[in-house]
Design a protein around this motif. Sequence first.
Motif, PDB file in Angstrom:
ATOM      1  N   GLU A 184       0.841  -1.192   0.000  1.00  0.00           N
ATOM      2  CA  GLU A 184       0.000   0.000   0.000  1.00  0.00           C
ATOM      3  C   GLU A 184       0.876   1.242   0.000  1.00  0.00           C
TER       4      GLU A 184
ATOM      5  N   ASP B  15      -6.545   3.409   7.249  1.00  0.00           N
ATOM      6  CA  ASP B  15      -6.514   3.534   8.712  1.00  0.00           C
ATOM      7  C   ASP B  15      -7.617   4.481   9.196  1.00  0.00           C
TER       8      ASP B  15
ATOM      9  N   THR C 212      -3.639  -7.424   7.735  1.00  0.00           N
ATOM     10  CA  THR C 212      -3.039  -7.052   9.015  1.00  0.00           C
ATOM     11  C   THR C 212      -3.138  -8.207  10.001  1.00  0.00           C
TER      12      THR C 212
ATOM     13  N   HIS D  94      -7.214  -4.868   3.685  1.00  0.00           N
ATOM     14  CA  HIS D  94      -6.311  -4.227   4.649  1.00  0.00           C
ATOM     15  C   HIS D  94      -6.441  -4.870   6.033  1.00  0.00           C
TER      16      HIS D  94
ATOM     17  N   ARG E 151      -2.640   5.766   0.704  1.00  0.00           N
ATOM     18  CA  ARG E 151      -3.714   4.766   0.713  1.00  0.00           C
ATOM     19  C   ARG E 151      -3.829   4.141   2.106  1.00  0.00           C
ATOM     20  N   ARG E 152      -2.691   3.845   2.712  1.00  0.00           N
ATOM     21  CA  ARG E 152      -2.709   3.283   4.073  1.00  0.00           C
ATOM     22  C   ARG E 152      -3.328   4.284   5.054  1.00  0.00           C
ATOM     23  N   GLN E 153      -2.992   5.566   4.912  1.00  0.00           N
ATOM     24  CA  GLN E 153      -3.569   6.606   5.753  1.00  0.00           C
ATOM     25  C   GLN E 153      -5.095   6.625   5.616  1.00  0.00           C
TER      26      GLN E 153
END
Length: 192
Positions: A3, A12, A63, A59, A7-9
Amino acid sequence: MAESPRRRQLLDAALHVIADQGLRGLTHRAVDRQAGLPEGSCSAYLRTRSALQQALTDHVAATLVADVDALAEQVRDAPPSDQGVEAALDLFLRWLGQRELLVARLELTMLATRDPDLAARLAEHRARLVELVDEIMGSLGKEHSRERAEALVASYDGILITALLKPPGERRVFLTRSLELLSSALAGSDEG
């Protein structure tokens, strides 16, 4: 697929939106606000609500699988002992400290009962979890099979949900006792 940081931000931020507002509150605008980004940022990365839900499902599942994979590595590298319960306890307590992750997983799992694409994504990740749990059981010298591992994964899900509903001060005792009971009931006896 790795990611990008943006995109991760966004994903989240989406975890926090779901934890606070449920799936109904999961909109591109809500994710942008939660992430502190200009309106339109989320939709630039994930055009539709379905794309957002699918990316968030991947995601969350990735994880959790990565955490269990790390646990399998830890158990594999350690001398044989009854450390499986302690390692699982540490992992579950960490997950309970990440309430957003667990709540999002629950919400997305319920949505997957009505969405075949999400169901397929979750089934793929769950198969990897079952494989890892089977591997961990073998590393610990426990009787193991895919069926036992699948029953353990399902049981762990129930234990986590119940622990999430308990007051934080009661979680460790509940988890410890539940994992010990489950280990002796479903994980089988030592092979050696």
